[in-house]
Design an enzyme around this catalytic site. Structure first.
Site, short mmCIF file in Angstrom:
data_model
loop_
_atom_site.label_atom_id
_atom_site.label_comp_id
_atom_site.label_asym_id
_atom_site.label_seq_id
_atom_site.Cartn_x
_atom_site.Cartn_y
_atom_site.Cartn_z
N LYS A 79 -4.38 34.12 -95.61
CA LYS A 79 -3.71 33.80 -96.72
C LYS A 79 -2.45 32.91 -96.47
O LYS A 79 -1.97 33.16 -95.21
CB LYS A 79 -2.87 34.74 -97.74
CG LYS A 79 -4.05 35.64 -97.86
CD LYS A 79 -3.58 37.14 -98.83
CE LYS A 79 -4.65 38.21 -98.91
NZ LYS A 79 -4.53 39.04 -97.85
N HIS A 123 -1.00 33.20 -101.20
CA HIS A 123 -0.60 34.35 -101.14
C HIS A 123 0.09 34.84 -102.41
O HIS A 123 -0.27 35.77 -103.10
CB HIS A 123 0.06 34.89 -99.94
CG HIS A 123 -0.04 36.46 -99.54
ND1 HIS A 123 0.02 36.70 -98.22
CD2 HIS A 123 0.06 37.37 -100.26
CE1 HIS A 123 -0.03 38.08 -98.29
NE2 HIS A 123 -0.13 38.42 -99.40
N ASP A 165 -9.89 41.69 -94.66
CA ASP A 165 -8.69 40.80 -95.36
C ASP A 165 -7.49 40.80 -94.60
O ASP A 165 -7.09 42.03 -94.43
CB ASP A 165 -8.57 41.45 -96.57
CG ASP A 165 -7.62 40.56 -97.69
OD1 ASP A 165 -8.00 39.87 -98.36
OD2 ASP A 165 -6.54 41.16 -97.57
N TYR A 215 0.96 39.55 -92.55
CA TYR A 215 0.77 40.90 -92.12
C TYR A 215 0.91 40.90 -90.32
O TYR A 215 0.98 41.92 -89.87
CB TYR A 215 -0.72 41.30 -92.31
CG TYR A 215 -1.20 41.28 -93.93
CD1 TYR A 215 -0.06 41.33 -94.63
CD2 TYR A 215 -2.48 41.44 -94.13
CE1 TYR A 215 -0.58 41.32 -96.06
CE2 TYR A 215 -2.71 41.29 -95.56
CZ TYR A 215 -1.82 41.26 -96.59
OH TYR A 215 -2.28 41.32 -97.73
P1 NAD Z 1 -4.75 50.38 -100.71
O1 NAD Z 1 -4.96 50.75 -102.27
O2 NAD Z 1 -6.09 50.12 -100.02
O3 NAD Z 1 -4.33 51.98 -100.19
C1 NAD Z 1 -4.26 52.15 -98.84
C2 NAD Z 1 -3.76 53.70 -98.61
O4 NAD Z 1 -4.67 54.61 -99.32
C3 NAD Z 1 -3.81 54.02 -97.22
O5 NAD Z 1 -2.66 53.69 -96.49
C4 NAD Z 1 -3.81 55.56 -97.62
O6 NAD Z 1 -2.64 56.10 -97.59
C5 NAD Z 1 -4.68 55.80 -98.68
N1 NAD Z 1 -6.15 55.97 -98.57
C6 NAD Z 1 -7.04 55.11 -97.97
N2 NAD Z 1 -8.32 55.70 -97.83
C7 NAD Z 1 -8.04 56.82 -98.52
C8 NAD Z 1 -9.09 57.97 -98.74
N3 NAD Z 1 -10.31 57.95 -98.44
N4 NAD Z 1 -8.24 59.17 -99.25
C9 NAD Z 1 -7.02 59.22 -99.81
N5 NAD Z 1 -6.26 58.39 -99.39
C10 NAD Z 1 -6.55 57.13 -98.78
O7 NAD Z 1 -3.52 49.60 -100.44
P2 NAD Z 1 -3.35 48.10 -99.57
O8 NAD Z 1 -3.70 48.53 -98.55
O9 NAD Z 1 -2.02 47.77 -100.05
O10 NAD Z 1 -4.57 47.32 -100.69
C11 NAD Z 1 -5.69 47.01 -99.52
C12 NAD Z 1 -5.71 45.47 -99.08
O11 NAD Z 1 -5.12 44.79 -100.07
C13 NAD Z 1 -4.54 45.54 -98.05
O12 NAD Z 1 -4.72 46.34 -96.83
C14 NAD Z 1 -4.42 43.88 -98.02
O13 NAD Z 1 -5.39 43.61 -97.19
C15 NAD Z 1 -4.58 43.59 -99.27
N6 NAD Z 1 -3.32 43.46 -100.12
C16 NAD Z 1 -3.01 42.08 -100.68
C17 NAD Z 1 -1.72 41.92 -101.14
C18 NAD Z 1 -1.53 40.63 -101.97
O14 NAD Z 1 -0.41 40.29 -102.30
N7 NAD Z 1 -2.65 39.78 -102.04
C19 NAD Z 1 -0.87 42.93 -101.40
C20 NAD Z 1 -1.18 44.31 -101.07
C21 NAD Z 1 -2.21 44.57 -100.38
#
Ligand code: NAD
Length: 277
Positions: free
Chosen positions: A76, A107, A46, A51
């Site tokens: 997106k 997005h 994704d 990004y």
């Molecule tokens: P996420 O909930 O995936 O959190 C990521 C964070 O969680 C990491 O940086 C780390 O600190 C922690 N983490 C990851 N694996 C872990 C583990 N096994 N144990 C403990 N902590 C852990 O947050 P995200 O990155 O914001 O969301 C996932 C994806 O969603 C993004 O990377 C992106 O591709 C997408 N996204 C989309 C939007 C949108 O507006 N459409 C917004 C935000 C994110």
């Protein structure tokens, strides 16, 4: 090796239920992370124009040795590009080094500009032109979905929204289900802003009972709720941990206990509150 389930979408395609999120990984950082994830078995990536890592994601795919068609790629359409979606997708494809993506999402509804319906008309054309296999939206509320339904018979296959145990979005998810739209959870582990283990200590007992970590328990909850999920991590051990969630199942009591933890608490931006300037 874990087997990632496929989720059927309303346009007849399917999507791997677990993938890799790439938010906050830049063009350089994302390459080894995607390589490691593909090595582990992830087949769904994704990304987004905003990004600023599409080129890195594309380089990692090209050098992975894995056939392009075996990897599900989402990108997106950014807010500024609502009125020039074709140009925007062509530029994303150029950066990715691909001739099509699997899924292209608007997005944000970006209600300030009132351009989402115009964007949707172009998204339909982009699908017809084969530049994307499927089309969907992100951060849309029911009123935004209504606005698309008013001008087009094509229903988004996906709505990608913030979902995690603190913000479970039951009503919006039910609304999407009624429309035949599958929900993807962004920020599934707390968006890097909060730690689920710290915020919700009750998760630890459920995790311990299954011999799993809190992160695995939360991701398993998303999977059993039928959500599509792509946690982000730059650490190989965590990439492995987040993928290793298909050899156990939460009980119905566990699922209910996690549902009861909802606080309607966002850790990310509300669709109406973003500062888009
Ligand atoms: P996420 O909930 O995936 O959190 C990521 C964070 O969680 C990491 O940086 C780390 O600190 C922690 N983490 C990851 N694996 C872990 C583990 N096994 N144990 C403990 N902590 C852990 O947050 P995200 O990155 O914001 O969301 C996932 C994806 O969603 C993004 O990377 C992106 O591709 C997408 N996204 C989309 C939007 C949108 O507006 N459409 C917004 C935000 C994110």
């Amino acid at each position: 090796m874990s087997t990632v389930p496929s989720i059927a979408l309303s346009d007849g395609t399917s999507i791997p239920q677990l993938g890799l999120g790439t938010y906050k990984l830049d063009d350089e950082a994302v390459v080894p992370v995607v390589h490691a994830a593909l090595e582990i078995g992830y087949r769904h990536l994704d990304t987004a124009k905003i990004y600023r890592n599409e080129a890195g994601v594309g380089r990692a795919i090209a050098s992975s040795g894995i056939a392009r068609d075996d990897i599900y790629v989402t990108t997106k359409l950014w807010n500024d590009d609502h009125l020039k979606a074709r140009e925007a997708l062509e530029a994303s494809l150029e950066r990715l080094g691909l001739d099509r993506v699997d899924l292209y999402l608007i997005h944000w509804p970006f209600h300030q500009a009132g351009t989402a319906a115009r964007a949707w008309e172009q998204m339909v054309e982009l699908r017809e032109a084969g530049l994307t296999t499927s089309i969907g939206v992100s951060n849309f509320l029911p009123e935004h979905l209504d606005a698309l339904a008013a001008i087009s018979e094509v229903v988004p296959v996906i709505n990608q929204i913030e979902v995690h145990p603190l913000l479970q979005q039951a009503e919006l998810r039910a609304d999407c289900a009624r429309r035949g739209i599958r929900v993807e959870s962004w920020g599934p582990l707390g968006h890097g802003s909060v730690s689920m283990a710290e915020e919700l200590p009750a998760l630890a007992a459920i995790a311990d009972a299954h011999g799993k970590t809190v992160a695995q328990t939360v991701l398993r909850w998303h999977i059993q709720e039928g959500l599509i999920v792509f946690p982000k991590s730059s650490h190989v051990e965590r990439l492995r941990e987040n993928f290793d969630i298909f050899d156990f199942a939460l009980t119905e009591a566990d699922m209910q206990a996690i549902r009861a933890l909802n606080e309607d608490r966002r850790v990310g931006v509300h669709p109406y509150e973003g500062n888009w300037s």
